[in-house]
Design an enzyme around this catalytic site. Structure first.
Site, PDB file in Angstrom:
ATOM      1  N   LYS A 179      -6.492   3.204 -11.046  1.00  0.00           N
ATOM      2  CA  LYS A 179      -5.273   3.491 -10.680  1.00  0.00           C
ATOM      3  C   LYS A 179      -4.548   4.102 -12.149  1.00  0.00           C
ATOM      4  O   LYS A 179      -3.997   5.119 -12.039  1.00  0.00           O
ATOM      5  CB  LYS A 179      -4.787   2.593 -10.391  1.00  0.00           C
ATOM      6  CG  LYS A 179      -3.250   2.535  -9.776  1.00  0.00           C
ATOM      7  CD  LYS A 179      -2.253   2.122 -11.038  1.00  0.00           C
ATOM      8  CE  LYS A 179      -2.346   0.583 -10.919  1.00  0.00           C
ATOM      9  NZ  LYS A 179      -1.238   0.192 -12.244  1.00  0.00           N
TER      10      LYS A 179
ATOM     11  N   THR B 266       2.224  -1.557 -14.259  1.00  0.00           N
ATOM     12  CA  THR B 266       1.927  -0.258 -14.759  1.00  0.00           C
ATOM     13  C   THR B 266       1.827   0.753 -13.932  1.00  0.00           C
ATOM     14  O   THR B 266       1.240   0.824 -12.665  1.00  0.00           O
ATOM     15  CB  THR B 266       0.041  -0.120 -15.257  1.00  0.00           C
ATOM     16  OG1 THR B 266       0.040  -1.036 -16.554  1.00  0.00           O
ATOM     17  CG2 THR B 266      -0.008   1.448 -15.961  1.00  0.00           C
TER      18      THR B 266
ATOM     19  N   LYS C 190       1.676   2.926 -22.138  1.00  0.00           N
ATOM     20  CA  LYS C 190       0.656   2.337 -21.544  1.00  0.00           C
ATOM     21  C   LYS C 190      -0.423   3.170 -20.976  1.00  0.00           C
ATOM     22  O   LYS C 190      -1.582   2.783 -21.037  1.00  0.00           O
ATOM     23  CB  LYS C 190       1.268   1.365 -20.622  1.00  0.00           C
ATOM     24  CG  LYS C 190       0.243   0.412 -19.524  1.00  0.00           C
ATOM     25  CD  LYS C 190      -0.464  -0.321 -20.766  1.00  0.00           C
ATOM     26  CE  LYS C 190      -1.753  -1.231 -19.733  1.00  0.00           C
ATOM     27  NZ  LYS C 190      -1.086  -2.101 -18.503  1.00  0.00           N
TER      28      LYS C 190
ATOM     29  N   LEU D 293       3.493  -6.078 -10.446  1.00  0.00           N
ATOM     30  CA  LEU D 293       2.712  -5.534  -9.066  1.00  0.00           C
ATOM     31  C   LEU D 293       1.889  -4.466  -9.482  1.00  0.00           C
ATOM     32  O   LEU D 293       1.574  -3.876 -10.420  1.00  0.00           O
ATOM     33  CB  LEU D 293       4.028  -5.162  -8.266  1.00  0.00           C
ATOM     34  CG  LEU D 293       5.155  -6.100  -8.148  1.00  0.00           C
ATOM     35  CD1 LEU D 293       6.590  -5.403  -7.703  1.00  0.00           C
ATOM     36  CD2 LEU D 293       4.553  -7.062  -7.028  1.00  0.00           C
ATOM     37  N   PRO D 294       1.023  -4.162  -8.052  1.00  0.00           N
ATOM     38  CA  PRO D 294      -0.174  -3.191  -8.532  1.00  0.00           C
ATOM     39  C   PRO D 294       0.047  -1.607  -8.779  1.00  0.00           C
ATOM     40  O   PRO D 294      -0.827  -1.338  -9.345  1.00  0.00           O
ATOM     41  CB  PRO D 294      -0.892  -3.308  -7.170  1.00  0.00           C
ATOM     42  CG  PRO D 294      -0.250  -4.800  -6.485  1.00  0.00           C
ATOM     43  CD  PRO D 294       1.120  -4.742  -6.952  1.00  0.00           C
TER      44      PRO D 294
END
Length: 296
Positions: A240, A96, A171, A65-66
């Protein structure tokens, strides 16, 4: 083979779903997009119409998902996955997000009798399609042997980083380095161009010298030829991730001189409406400031 749920049928999700199906898993898929659901059905997945519908049948659930807000909503919101999952189910979130949200979801899952792992991935759409992703796992290590067949269906290098949230830390640090190298390449190659030296020859030297890096191999063609609209990893997603990295650095009271500067370059590119371009389009900001372009 257990039934596997999958939430989020984007560019990355499609590759992972295809590999799960290829490995013989029965996949139940959910996405808010009707077009994405049609794609999943065409591939042989069963489609459902809310995250909660996955819970009763799937003891293994992946999500891609975003960002953190939508991950939390999908897990804990109305018609959320956590409301219907059976005890001892496993959730692998490959999104992430920030470490704090991952830790919150881990604690919520544990309280309800199932298991949450933050499993952000690296390798991009090509890695998702080829099943060669690097997976950074945060969560209970003693459960990993049971989880490995499912993680190995989508990835090649699976690394247990540590406790819940640690996969996300790894990450975010990884992507901060990628973004910094991308900006550094843009700056150096523009210096070469303006000094009258062919940037492609400089790139060749970097490729064979001690500055060798995979960022140049992956994103170099876009930078050298100005093909920033050919998106490998979107600038909006990198922006992001850098924002989450900056928040994490501040929380840990670590000065972020490099990261904050690179983040401001990505902020400028976002303000120029380049979020849908490749993340290497951050170099266009440097080109504008330097009043020249790397490509000819």
């Amino acid at each position: 083979m257990k039934q596997v749920g999958f939430i989020g049928i984007g560019v990355m999700g499609k590759g992972m779903i295809a590999n799960l199906l290829q490995k013989g898993h029965r996949v139940y898929a959910y996405d808010a997009s009707a077009e994405a659901l049609r794609w999943a059905k065409e591939q042989g997945a069963q489609v459902v119409h809310s995250p909660a519908e996955l819970g009763p049948g799937a003891q293994i659930v992946f999500s891609s998902l975003p960002g953190p807000e939508i991950v939390e909503e999908v897990m804990l919101g109305e018609n959320g996955l956590f409301a219907t999952l059976a005890p001892d189910s496993m959730v692998f979130d490959t999104s992430t997000i920030d470490p704090a949200t991952a830790q919150k979801l881990y604690a919520e899952a544990k309280q309800r009798g199932f298991h949450f792992f933050d499993c952000p991935v690296s390798g991009g759409p090509a890695g998702a399609k080829g099943g060669t992703l690097t997976i950074m796992v945060g969560g209970d290590s003693e459960l990993l042997p049971a989880a490995m067949p499912y993680l190995q269906a989508i990835g090649r290098d699976i690394v247990h980083i540590g406790d819940a949230g640690s996969g996300q830390v790894a990450k975010l640090c990884h992507n901060a380095v990628v973004a910094s190298i991308t900006a550094a390449l843009g700056e150096a190659l523009l210096v070469a161009r303006k000094a009258g030296v062919d940037p492609q020859k400089v790139a060749s030297v970097i490729e064979s010298g001690s500055a060798h890096n995979r960022v140049l191999s992956i994103f170099g063609p876009n930078i050298l030829y100005g093909t920033y609209s050919e998106t490998i990893f979107s600038l909006a997603h990198m922006h992001k991730d850098l924002k989450l990295y900056e928040h994490t650095a501040r929380k840990q009271q670590v000065p972020s001189f490099v990261g904050s500067t690179v983040f401001q370059l990505y902020e400028a590119a976002m303000a120029q409406g380049k979020g849908g371009w490749d993340s290497s389009a951050v170099c266009t900001v440097i080109e504008q400031l330097g009043q020249d372009s790397i490509a000819r």
